[in-house]
Design a protein around this motif. Sequence first.
Motif, PDB file in Angstrom:
ATOM      1  N   PHE A 105       0.828  -1.198   0.000  1.00  0.00           N
ATOM      2  CA  PHE A 105       0.000   0.000   0.000  1.00  0.00           C
ATOM      3  C   PHE A 105       0.867   1.253   0.000  1.00  0.00           C
ATOM      4  N   VAL A 106       1.921   1.275   0.807  1.00  0.00           N
ATOM      5  CA  VAL A 106       2.815   2.433   0.839  1.00  0.00           C
ATOM      6  C   VAL A 106       3.547   2.576  -0.494  1.00  0.00           C
ATOM      7  N   ILE A 107       3.956   1.461  -1.094  1.00  0.00           N
ATOM      8  CA  ILE A 107       4.612   1.529  -2.404  1.00  0.00           C
ATOM      9  C   ILE A 107       3.643   2.077  -3.446  1.00  0.00           C
ATOM     10  N   GLY A 108       2.408   1.574  -3.454  1.00  0.00           N
ATOM     11  CA  GLY A 108       1.414   2.056  -4.417  1.00  0.00           C
ATOM     12  C   GLY A 108       1.095   3.524  -4.231  1.00  0.00           C
ATOM     13  N   VAL A 113       1.741   9.152  -6.004  1.00  0.00           N
ATOM     14  CA  VAL A 113       2.177  10.525  -5.725  1.00  0.00           C
ATOM     15  C   VAL A 113       3.331  10.904  -6.650  1.00  0.00           C
ATOM     16  N   GLY A 114       4.262   9.982  -6.866  1.00  0.00           N
ATOM     17  CA  GLY A 114       5.383  10.262  -7.774  1.00  0.00           C
ATOM     18  C   GLY A 114       4.930  10.497  -9.201  1.00  0.00           C
ATOM     19  N   LYS A 119       3.972  14.435 -13.531  1.00  0.00           N
ATOM     20  CA  LYS A 119       3.084  15.093 -14.499  1.00  0.00           C
ATOM     21  C   LYS A 119       2.975  16.588 -14.198  1.00  0.00           C
ATOM     22  N   TYR A 120       2.885  16.925 -12.919  1.00  0.00           N
ATOM     23  CA  TYR A 120       2.793  18.334 -12.532  1.00  0.00           C
ATOM     24  C   TYR A 120       4.057  19.087 -12.903  1.00  0.00           C
TER      25      TYR A 120
END
Length: 129
Positions: A105-108, A113-114, A119-120
């Motif tokens: 879950f933390v990896i996903g 977020v990455g 993209k931002y």
Amino acid sequence: MVLETITAIWSHILSLLEQFPEENVAIIVYVTGAMIALWCWYRLMSRLPNPIGGILWIIAFAILVTPTISEGPNSALAPAIFGLLFGVITKEHVLIWSNLSLILFVIGTGLLVGFCWSKYSANKTARSV
């Protein structure tokens, strides 16, 4: 002479640590160690191409700092990797899957977020040009 100096420094460090409760010292040492390890890992991964270095950093972050609750009389927050390894050693499938799911879950979440951040920043760079 050198041994006396090292002994004096070590006793000073131990006297500083005696001021804190035992649980807090363990958490302080763990957080400090994780920060140092992640900083070193970041320095290594910054030499790799962007997506690969970022993905490997997120995986190392998830392995080192994903929390779980340990069991027993001294129960406190612990890294999920220890629960996962303990589950593998004792062959407790519930412990394995619960800790593995936390790490994944933390990896996903980190990958999501990455991806949004890349993209931002790409969009921000395209607008400024």
